[in-house]
Scaffold this motif. Structure first.
Motif, short mmCIF file in Angstrom:
data_model
loop_
_atom_site.label_atom_id
_atom_site.label_comp_id
_atom_site.label_asym_id
_atom_site.label_seq_id
_atom_site.Cartn_x
_atom_site.Cartn_y
_atom_site.Cartn_z
N ARG A 72 -7.01 -14.58 -35.43
CA ARG A 72 -7.10 -13.14 -35.74
C ARG A 72 -6.54 -12.84 -37.13
O ARG A 72 -6.83 -11.81 -37.72
CB ARG A 72 -6.39 -12.31 -34.69
N GLU A 75 -9.21 -11.90 -39.60
CA GLU A 75 -9.63 -10.50 -39.63
C GLU A 75 -8.61 -9.63 -40.36
O GLU A 75 -8.99 -8.77 -41.16
CB GLU A 75 -9.82 -9.98 -38.21
N CYS A 76 -7.33 -9.87 -40.11
CA CYS A 76 -6.29 -9.09 -40.78
C CYS A 76 -6.30 -9.33 -42.29
O CYS A 76 -6.16 -8.39 -43.08
CB CYS A 76 -4.91 -9.46 -40.23
N SER A 79 -8.85 -7.49 -44.53
CA SER A 79 -8.43 -6.15 -44.96
C SER A 79 -7.42 -6.21 -46.09
O SER A 79 -7.55 -5.48 -47.07
CB SER A 79 -7.81 -5.39 -43.78
N HIS A 132 -16.48 -7.51 -40.24
CA HIS A 132 -15.25 -6.72 -40.37
C HIS A 132 -15.51 -5.49 -41.24
O HIS A 132 -16.01 -5.61 -42.35
CB HIS A 132 -14.13 -7.57 -40.97
N GLN A 133 -15.16 -4.35 -40.70
CA GLN A 133 -15.35 -3.09 -41.43
C GLN A 133 -14.24 -2.87 -42.45
O GLN A 133 -13.10 -3.23 -42.20
CB GLN A 133 -15.38 -1.91 -40.44
#
Length: 134
Positions: A72, A75-76, A79, A132-133
């Motif tokens: 995960r 994903e972090c 950003s 991923h937004q």
């Protein structure tokens, strides 16, 4: 006992041959993506590079393995790297640079099974980053 996961096995074989992947990975990264070098301070960036690589390797191993949660981090970090102004293509390219460095280190021991496993995990990581937004 040798690991059955080809990604994990590739890292273990590389560790037997190379004490520190960090200079090799970053040398390749900066050669293939010169724009990345400007994102690191010239002084004192070695610990940052080593830490970033270690976290990335942990995430790759988890992503390719049991997926207990370290994956995960990918994903972090999408950003946080967006906030740093890192292009997503460069973020994804870092994973491929690691794989290419590993392939160089393993040479003839880079088996079709290891290659297939790396291709699969790189494709999956690219998919995670793409979904991923911002």
């Amino acid at each position: 006992m040798a690991p059955t996961n080809p990604i994990e096995r590739s890292f273990e074989m590389a560790a037997e041959r190379c004490e520190d992947l960090t200079p090799l990975v970053y040398r390749r990264l900066f050669r293939e993506h010169p724009e990345a070098e400007a994102m690191f301070r010239t002084e004192g960036s070695a610990p940052v590079k080593g830490s970033m690589l270690a976290l990335t390797i942990d995430a790759i191993l988890d992503f390719a393995g049991d997926r207990t949660g370290h994956f995960r981090l990918i994903e972090c970090e999408v950003s946080s790297h967006d906030a740093y102004g890192t292009p997503r293509e460069l973020f994804v390219a870092f994973f491929a640079v690691i794989a290419d460095t590993m392939r160089d280190i393993l040479g003839a021991d880079w088996s079709p099974e290891i290659d297939d496993a790396w291709r699969k995990v790189l494709d999956e990581i690219e998919g995670v980053v793409a979904q991923h937004q911002t």
